[in-house]
Design an enzyme around this catalytic site. Structure first.
Site, PDB file in Angstrom:
ATOM      1  CG  ASP A   3      -1.808   1.194   1.335  1.00  7.44           C
ATOM      2  OD1 ASP A   3      -2.465   1.510   0.325  1.00  7.44           O
ATOM      3  OD2 ASP A   3      -1.879   1.844   2.397  1.00  7.44           O
ATOM      4  CB  SER A   4       0.263   4.794  -0.542  1.00 12.70           C
ATOM      5  OG  SER A   4      -0.900   4.882   0.267  1.00 12.70           O
ATOM      6  N   GLY A  36      -3.078   8.513  -3.716  1.00 12.43           N
ATOM      7  CA  GLY A  36      -4.439   8.754  -4.215  1.00 12.43           C
ATOM      8  C   GLY A  36      -4.630  10.082  -4.895  1.00 12.43           C
ATOM      9  CB  CYS A  66      -3.124   0.381  -2.498  1.00  5.93           C
ATOM     10  SG  CYS A  66      -3.257   2.075  -3.071  1.00  5.93           S
ATOM     11  CG  ASN A  67      -9.592   0.475  -2.657  1.00  7.99           C
ATOM     12  OD1 ASN A  67     -10.548  -0.137  -3.090  1.00  7.99           O
ATOM     13  ND2 ASN A  67      -9.193   0.363  -1.399  1.00  7.99           N
ATOM     14  CB  THR A  68      -4.973   4.647  -5.448  1.00  8.43           C
ATOM     15  OG1 THR A  68      -5.750   5.241  -4.408  1.00  8.43           O
ATOM     16  CG2 THR A  68      -4.644   5.665  -6.504  1.00  8.43           C
ATOM     17  CD  GLU A 150      -0.016   6.875   5.997  1.00  7.48           C
ATOM     18  OE1 GLU A 150       1.086   6.804   6.534  1.00  7.48           O
ATOM     19  OE2 GLU A 150      -0.545   5.910   5.400  1.00  7.48           O
ATOM     20  CB  CYS A 183      -9.448   4.601   0.352  1.00 14.37           C
ATOM     21  SG  CYS A 183      -7.785   5.038   0.952  1.00 14.37           S
ATOM     22  CB  THR A 184      -6.665  -0.228   2.065  1.00 15.31           C
ATOM     23  OG1 THR A 184      -5.544   0.516   1.571  1.00 15.31           O
ATOM     24  CG2 THR A 184      -7.139  -1.209   1.023  1.00 15.31           C
ATOM     25  CG  HIS A 185      -4.985   5.068   4.210  1.00 18.40           C
ATOM     26  ND1 HIS A 185      -4.416   4.474   3.110  1.00 18.40           N
ATOM     27  CD2 HIS A 185      -3.963   5.642   4.905  1.00 18.40           C
ATOM     28  CE1 HIS A 185      -3.094   4.701   3.134  1.00 18.40           C
ATOM     29  NE2 HIS A 185      -2.802   5.396   4.211  1.00 18.40           N
TER      30      HIS A 185
END
Ligand code: DGL
Length: 269
Positions: A3-4, A36, A66-68, A150, A183-185
């Site tokens: 993921d990011s 994103g 990560c969806n993006t 984050e 979004c996985t966040h």
């Protein structure tokens, strides 16, 4: 898996629960988060770079947590590596379509929250329509959720005010039957999102996220575990490209278990 930043931990948590005998390597590209807000070419370049690192480290399958990156880079990653690659959008689209299965006459509305990139890509409306073209999808980018998560700032007055600003028009205008945290966040803010959605709609709306659905897709891909000596306690190896201390703090809080080590890696170039 990658993921990011910390968002993919919401997927890792489900993978550890569903596949306790498998060993996971997690990379968060914290030096370059957020993804994103970036364009398709950049997200593809970052994703392929991380995917090559995962294969070089011995991974036998990759989850794009990560969806993006799932929206922009699935094909690029598949073309770049020789191991199977799973995205987080398809499994959740299948789960939502199944949950809302009803006689085709009744219109069912799905709301999707995602990054700017995921929303612009139309990956969710496309994936949902491919399964059930009577579903009506509405989307809203929520870019400020990612820096909040984050920072570990996932509850309280500020996240709530931001969530209300994003959700109010989307939910009031469309009264959705399902809300996808695309979004996985975002699942790290699910308590706030559920509370705000309830206040706006005057009822609960089912929330969908990638974790469990993706874990099921990976379990299917990997097949039955061999009866060997691999660990049953969660033991994912965590790597980030910047600020391992901040990541360690959020990871242990979020995974609900002690995390001793987060390695720093350099993926520049
Ligand atoms: N967690 C990621 C996603 O699912 C990316 C968030 C970001 O870096 O903007 O889209």
């Amino acid at each position: 898996m990658f993921d990011s930043g910390v968002g993919g931990l919401t997927v890792l948590r489900a993978l550890e629960r569903h596949l306790p005998r498998d060993a996971f390597l997690y990379v968060g590209d914290t030096a370059r988060v957020p993804w994103g807000t970036k364009g398709p070419d950049t997200v593809q370049r970052y994703s392929v770079r991380v995917a090559r690192h995962l294969v070089d480290s011995g991974c036998r399958a990759i989850v794009i947590a990560c969806n993006t990156a799932s929206a922009f880079a699935l094909e690029a990653v598949r073309a770049a590596v020789s191991v199977p690659v799973i995205d987080v959008i398809t499994p959740v689209a299948v789960e939502v379509a199944r949950a809302l299965a009803a006689p085709p006459a009744s219109a069912r509305h799905v709301a999707v929250l995602g990054t700017r990139g995921t929303v612009a890509s139309h990956a969710y409306p496309r994936a949902l329509a491919a399964i059930d073209n009577t579903l009506i999808t509405h989307q809203r980018p929520c870019p400020l959720f990612v820096p909040l998560v984050e920072e570990g700032w996932v509850d309280g007055a500020v996240p709530e005010a931001i969530a209300r600003t994003y959700l109010d028009p989307l939910l009031r205008e469309n009264s959705p039957d399902a809300l996808i945290l695309g979004c996985t966040h975002y699942p790290m803010m699910s308590a706030v999102i559920a509370r705000v959605a309830r206040a706006i709609l005057g009822r609960d709306v089912p929330l969908f996220e990638s974790g469990d659905a993706t874990a099921n897709a990976l379990a299917e891909l990997l097949g039955a575990p061999s009866p060997d000596t691999r660990p049953v306690a969660p033991s994912a190896r965590l790597q980030v490209t910047d600020s391992p201390e901040l990541f360690l703090d959020i990871a242990s809080r979020f995974l609900g278990r002690p995390v001793d080590t987060v390695e720093h890696i350099d993926l520049a170039g």
